[in-house]
Scaffold this motif. Structure first.
Motif, PDB file in Angstrom:
ATOM      1  N   GLU A  14      60.734  33.571  38.589  1.00 28.54           N
ATOM      2  CA  GLU A  14      59.973  34.786  38.664  1.00 28.54           C
ATOM      3  C   GLU A  14      59.174  35.615  39.650  1.00 28.54           C
ATOM      4  O   GLU A  14      58.547  36.779  40.596  1.00 28.54           O
ATOM      5  N   LYS A  15      57.936  34.117  39.348  1.00 23.58           N
ATOM      6  CA  LYS A  15      56.362  34.140  40.448  1.00 23.58           C
ATOM      7  C   LYS A  15      57.130  34.918  41.631  1.00 23.58           C
ATOM      8  O   LYS A  15      56.597  35.711  42.879  1.00 23.58           O
ATOM      9  N   ALA A  16      57.749  33.962  42.416  1.00 20.44           N
ATOM     10  CA  ALA A  16      57.984  33.884  44.108  1.00 20.44           C
ATOM     11  C   ALA A  16      58.787  34.932  44.595  1.00 20.44           C
ATOM     12  O   ALA A  16      58.959  36.319  45.131  1.00 20.44           O
ATOM     13  N   HIS A  17      59.583  35.350  43.028  1.00 23.93           N
ATOM     14  CA  HIS A  17      60.326  36.523  43.546  1.00 23.93           C
ATOM     15  C   HIS A  17      59.448  37.959  43.327  1.00 23.93           C
ATOM     16  O   HIS A  17      59.547  38.470  44.515  1.00 23.93           O
ATOM     17  N   TYR A  18      58.601  38.101  42.961  1.00 30.24           N
ATOM     18  CA  TYR A  18      58.146  40.324  42.473  1.00 30.24           C
ATOM     19  C   TYR A  18      57.047  39.388  43.918  1.00 30.24           C
ATOM     20  O   TYR A  18      56.236  40.140  43.987  1.00 30.24           O
ATOM     21  N   ASP A  19      56.220  37.991  44.209  1.00 33.36           N
ATOM     22  CA  ASP A  19      55.687  37.922  44.873  1.00 33.36           C
ATOM     23  C   ASP A  19      56.256  38.523  46.717  1.00 33.36           C
ATOM     24  O   ASP A  19      55.686  39.447  47.153  1.00 33.36           O
TER      25      ASP A  19
ATOM     26  N   TRP B 214      56.617  31.402  48.634  1.00 28.32           N
ATOM     27  CA  TRP B 214      56.859  32.388  48.065  1.00 28.32           C
ATOM     28  C   TRP B 214      56.030  32.409  46.334  1.00 28.32           C
ATOM     29  O   TRP B 214      56.142  31.659  45.810  1.00 28.32           O
ATOM     30  N   GLY B 215      55.199  33.355  45.898  1.00 26.18           N
ATOM     31  CA  GLY B 215      54.028  32.585  45.062  1.00 26.18           C
ATOM     32  C   GLY B 215      53.387  32.072  45.217  1.00 26.18           C
ATOM     33  O   GLY B 215      51.871  31.934  43.670  1.00 26.18           O
ATOM     34  N   ARG B 216      52.589  31.549  46.098  1.00 18.25           N
ATOM     35  CA  ARG B 216      51.642  30.873  46.362  1.00 18.25           C
ATOM     36  C   ARG B 216      50.642  31.823  47.005  1.00 18.25           C
ATOM     37  O   ARG B 216      50.714  32.019  48.365  1.00 18.25           O
ATOM     38  N   VAL B 217      49.850  32.560  46.077  1.00 24.39           N
ATOM     39  CA  VAL B 217      48.842  33.847  46.572  1.00 24.39           C
ATOM     40  C   VAL B 217      48.341  34.147  44.886  1.00 24.39           C
ATOM     41  O   VAL B 217      48.615  33.608  43.620  1.00 24.39           O
ATOM     42  N   SER B 218      47.292  34.619  45.229  1.00 26.11           N
ATOM     43  CA  SER B 218      46.321  34.572  44.319  1.00 26.11           C
ATOM     44  C   SER B 218      46.299  35.910  43.688  1.00 26.11           C
ATOM     45  O   SER B 218      46.661  36.823  44.692  1.00 26.11           O
ATOM     46  N   GLY B 219      45.817  35.546  42.532  1.00 26.31           N
ATOM     47  CA  GLY B 219      45.434  36.735  41.330  1.00 26.31           C
ATOM     48  C   GLY B 219      45.191  37.990  41.971  1.00 26.31           C
ATOM     49  O   GLY B 219      45.783  39.213  41.579  1.00 26.31           O
ATOM     50  N   ARG B 220      44.201  37.650  42.311  1.00 25.26           N
ATOM     51  CA  ARG B 220      43.050  39.239  43.065  1.00 25.26           C
ATOM     52  C   ARG B 220      43.732  39.614  43.893  1.00 25.26           C
ATOM     53  O   ARG B 220      44.017  41.124  44.488  1.00 25.26           O
ATOM     54  N   SER B 221      44.996  39.315  45.126  1.00 22.18           N
ATOM     55  CA  SER B 221      45.638  40.324  46.179  1.00 22.18           C
ATOM     56  C   SER B 221      46.494  40.777  45.347  1.00 22.18           C
ATOM     57  O   SER B 221      46.420  41.945  45.437  1.00 22.18           O
ATOM     58  N   GLN B 222      47.051  40.604  43.862  1.00 20.92           N
ATOM     59  CA  GLN B 222      47.410  41.483  42.814  1.00 20.92           C
ATOM     60  C   GLN B 222      46.577  42.849  42.469  1.00 20.92           C
ATOM     61  O   GLN B 222      47.842  43.686  42.566  1.00 20.92           O
ATOM     62  N   TYR B 223      45.742  42.650  42.921  1.00 20.19           N
ATOM     63  CA  TYR B 223      44.743  44.030  41.666  1.00 20.19           C
ATOM     64  C   TYR B 223      44.436  44.025  43.178  1.00 20.19           C
ATOM     65  O   TYR B 223      44.544  46.146  43.167  1.00 20.19           O
ATOM     66  N   ALA B 224      44.856  43.932  44.738  1.00 16.31           N
ATOM     67  CA  ALA B 224      44.519  44.790  44.982  1.00 16.31           C
ATOM     68  C   ALA B 224      45.865  45.319  45.502  1.00 16.31           C
ATOM     69  O   ALA B 224      45.693  46.875  46.553  1.00 16.31           O
ATOM     70  N   LEU B 225      46.747  45.222  44.954  1.00 18.60           N
ATOM     71  CA  LEU B 225      47.994  46.123  45.071  1.00 18.60           C
ATOM     72  C   LEU B 225      48.175  46.877  43.980  1.00 18.60           C
ATOM     73  O   LEU B 225      48.375  48.671  44.315  1.00 18.60           O
TER      74      LEU B 225
END
Lengths: 799, 45
Positions: free
Chosen positions: A469-474, A705-716
């Motif tokens: 799921e994380k990979a998909h949504y990333d 995909w999915g290997r990304v920091s949580g911080r980046s999601q807050y950028a979105l």
């Protein structure tokens, strides 16, 4: 090894932003004097300044005595003799006044040849003829008035003639009776009769009667002939009877009030919420269509699934858009009934078809969404894609129609100065600012839609429990960000074009927009746009963590960050500051010694072009992160790309600095065009070189995909919130520059709220709107989550 | 200096060439755009 540059980049950005806040605003400029001005605490100018001679009223000391006024020579004769000083209407007035008078004279003379008694009637008739001046304003009424008055005047003149003739006959008869020269009496009578008519046998009364009728008829004909063009025009107007107009002149009583409710704020918020949702639901089908087409081309089902998920988010939002649209219409009818009556009369066709198109859009959207799984494979998939195209076509037409109503209010067309509608709907729709707004909104909607679905993906990413799921949504978040940024890059140019057109339409409106009180909101706009660029870049840099090959490029990121933040600083440096006298003294004037020059447009244009180029560079690096080129000319290709960026940036700097500061305004403004084109050339050329260079390139390792920091999601999230807030603020400015007009220069807003609110108040309303919208969006996201949940129950249902 | 040029010539030669080509291209672009707007790039003072 997982790259660790995202924290570094975060620090760099944070420090820069802090520095910039301190340098540019400081505690006094931003929170101090502005807040004081807003709260009314500002003491105003000190007494010693008010006492200065320059502050005195020049008229107070002027000699206004009768002698001085009488002796005033006025303008010199040679100036008064200049052609420009002549009354442009003089010739027209002469023509109007002299032509009918001559015609009437001729007509009267023809009716009564050699009758000196007819002559006094002519000035009267000529005087009446002045009435045609009114023809310009109200042709029909004027022509009728002219005809009626001419007939009356001629009748009066004729009765005068007959009275004179009668008197003469009587006098002659009396004279004949009384005087010894009675023999001459028949001769006198005959002479009078001859004067009255050529036929000597006709009696004086008959002559008078004949003269009355004939003269009246002929004079009327002559007048009518002269007034023929005006009459034709009047007939044309009668055929195309004004549909509505002139624009009503309203008073405060014409605006219904509801106790405890501020009509303007309600309409403002509801219109803004409707627009946010509308922008979202119009934009999503655009890129869903593109993603579906990519899926069909590559036959990669992931694209199809993602497109389906995007459209799923927009379904609930679609209902909310419609509900808010209905709410807006009712609010407008309740609070601004006369304005709505005026607008609906002008736009009745487009409003009617708008309503019909809404059915078409709903049909397309629901078949597109609910038929997604049904219309799969082969011909059916093509049918589905066509439905998507139709959905976009209908949605775009809907937006264009609504845009024409709002741009009519800014730059009215198809109406005269009084607001009387000519009946030409297309002219009213195709007004001056229609297409600039259309272009700006289409591009901005795509960027906005991308950012909102990016936030949805971030929301889902953060709440995902499994790696898949994380990979998909990333991946979904990355795609949404890519869409948002692709549309964001050309957006400043579309905005610049719109602003230039606003200036072209009305310089006053342009100056109100960017040189007056609204200019301060542009500073906030600049901060938000800078935030968009920074957060989008930050997300990309974080996203490089998905690739094992990104480590090769990490060292460059800090330089990108430095340049983008530097450009951001310049981008939102204000030109003038709201200052107290002490602050003004400390600064030595309204402009800062070093930062002042950065406040004008050449600096902004240069900064935004460089910011765009470096964002594009971030994209290039991101694309390369996981690839190794295999072509032989890699080094030369890289060098050429370096050279391209270097030459482009040097050119942008020369155009911005040299033409912006060392030449006059004409060059300053003109230089912005090649600046923009330089950026576009660099973007396109580097893209072309890159695509050739990385043709058939090897992947370093599969992207994780999915290997990304949580911080980046807050950028979105930041991207979506910034876009929303930005749209609200800029939407307020666009609407606010109409100031006290409903329809600029045509229909005045006389409601109790017809004033420009303070910046703080406006920003608060927009911020409250943003919070409401975000709450509704979270509701939409939550609904999308709920629909997938299942609660197993046992023993509840009969088996 | 020579050593540096020797070391980086694989980069510097195409970079210099690119700079020249793109520099001229951008200059011509400026010239065209300014003149299309009816403003001579050279005789502005």
């Amino acid at each position: 090894m997982r790259p660790r540059f995202s924290a570094k980049a975060g620090w760099v950005i944070g420090v820069w932003v802090l520095a910039l806040m301190i340098i540019n605003f400081g505690p006094t400029a931003w929170g101090g004097s502005l807040a004081r001005a807003d709260s009314g605490e500002d003491p105003g100018l000190p007494a010693e300044i008010l006492a200065m001679p320059v502050m005195a009223d020049p008229l107070a000391t002027a000699d206004t005595s009768a002698t001085a006024v009488a002796e005033d020579p006025g303008l010199p004769a040679e100036i008064l003799a200049m052609p420009v000083m002549a009354d442009p209407l003089a010739a027209a007035k002469d023509a109007v006044e002299s032509a009918p008078a001559t015609a009437v004279t001729e007509a009267v003379e023809a009716a009564l040849p050699d009758a000196p008694v007819a002559i006094p009637a002519v000035p009267e008739v000529a005087g009446v003829i002045e009435a045609p001046a009114a023809l310009v304003a109200e042709p029909v009424a004027a022509v009728e008035t002219v005809q009626e008055t001419a007939v009356t005047a001629v009748e009066e003149a004729a009765s005068e003639i007959s009275a004179t003739v009668e008197a003469a006959v009587e006098a002659a008869e009396t004279a004949a009776d009384a005087a010894p020269v009675a023999e001459e009496a028949p001769e006198v009578i005959a002479a009078v009769a001859e004067v009255a008519d050529a036929e000597p046998d006709t009696s004086a009364e008959e002559v008078a009667a004949d003269a009355d009728v004939e003269e009246a008829a002929e004079s009327e004909e002559a007048v009518a002939e002269e007034a023929a063009p005006a009459e034709e025009a009047a007939e044309e107007l009668v055929e195309e009877e004004p549909l509505y107009g002139p624009a009503p002149k309203l008073t405060a009583k014409d605006y219904p009030q509801i106790a405890g409710v501020n009509g303007r704020v309600v309409v403002w918020l509801v219109a803004q919420l409707h627009l946010w949702f509308a922008a979202f639901v119009l934009a999503v089908p655009i890129f869903v269509f593109i993603i579906e087409a990519i899926g069909m081309k590559t036959r990669d089902q992931r694209y199809d699934n993602m497109a389906y998920e995007f459209i799923k988010v927009s379904i609930t939002a679609y209902s909310l858009t419609a509900i808010l649209g209905g709410f807006l219409t009712l609010s407008l009818l309740v609070f601004y009934p006369d304005l709505m009556l005026y607008l609906t009369t002008i736009f009745k066709e487009s409003m009617f078809y708008y309503a019909l198109l809404f059915f078409a859009e709903s049909a397309c959207l629901y078949i597109y969404y609910y038929g997604w799984k049904w219309l799969q494979g082969g011909f059916k998939k093509w049918v589905h894609l066509t439905l998507g195209l139709l959905l976009n076509a209908v949605g775009t037409v809907l937006m264009l129609l609504a845009n024409s109503w709002l741009t009519f209010m800014m730059s009215p067309a198809g109406v005269d100065a009084s607001g009387t509608f000519s009946g030409d709907t297309w002219a009213a729709m195709h007004n001056f600012l229609w297409n600039p707004i259309n272009l700006h909104r289409v591009v901005a909607n795509v960027a906005y839609g991308g950012s909102v679905v990016g936030a949805y993906a971030a929301f889902k990413f953060l709440s995902s429990r499994t790696k898949e799921e994380k990979a998909h949504y990333d991946w979904m978040g990355y795609t949404a960000n890519f869409i948002a940024i692709s549309a964001l890059l050309p957006l400043p140019f579309a905005g610049y074009y719109l602003t230039a057109e606003i200036y072209a339409y009305s310089q006053q409106m342009g100056i109100t927009l960017m040189g007056g009180v609204f200019a301060w909101l542009f500073i906030i706009q600049a901060v938000l746009i800078g935030t968009l660029f920074l957060s989008a870049n930050y997300y990309l840099w974080c996203g490089m963590g998905r690739s094992d090959g990104a480590v090769r490029y990490n060292k460059y990121i800090k330089y990108f960050a430095a340049v983008i933040v530097g450009a951001f600083l310049v981008w939102f440096t204000p030109h003038t500051l709201v200052l107290t006298n002490q602050e003004l003294q400390a600064l030595g004037g309204p402009y800062h010694k070093y930062l002042g020059p950065l406040g004008i447009m050449p600096a902004k244009n240069t900064a935004v072009n460089i910011m765009i180029l470096f964002t594009a560079l971030s994209f290039l690096v991101y694309r390369r992160a996981n690839k190794t080129p295999v072509v032989s000319w890699v080094k030369a290709g890289n060098a050429a790309q370096f050279a391209l960026f270097t030459a482009g940036i040097i050119n942008i700097l020369i155009l911005g600095i040299y033409y912006g500061y060392f030449t006059n305004t004409v060059y300053k403004v003109a230089a912005s065009i090649p600046q923009v084109l330089t950026t576009l050339v660099v973007l396109v050329a580097s893209g072309v070189i890159d695509s050739f260079m990385y043709k058939g390139a090897k992947e370093v390792a599969p992207l994780k995909w999915g290997r990304v920091s949580g911080r980046s999601q807050y950028a979105l999230f930041l991207l979506a919130v910034s876009f929303t807030w930005l749209m609200g603020l800029m939407g307020y400015i666009r609407s606010g520059i109409r100031q006290h007009w409903h329809v600029v220069d045509i229909m005045r807003d006389n409601s109790p709220d017809a004033f420009t609110p303070t910046l703080g108040y406006a920003a608060n309303v927009v911020s409250v709107g943003t919070i409401i919208f975000m709450a509704m969006v979270i509701f939409v996201f939550w609904l999308a989550t709920v629909s997938g949940r299942k609660t197993p129950v046992t023993g509840y249902w009969r088996t | 200096m020579k050593a540096i040029i020797e070391r980086y010539k694989e980069f510097l030669i195409p970079y210099g060439a690119g700079l020249g080509v793109f520099g001229v291209a951008f200059f011509l672009l400026d010239l065209l755009m300014m003149n299309l707007q009816g403003i001579s790039l050279f005789f502005h003072q």
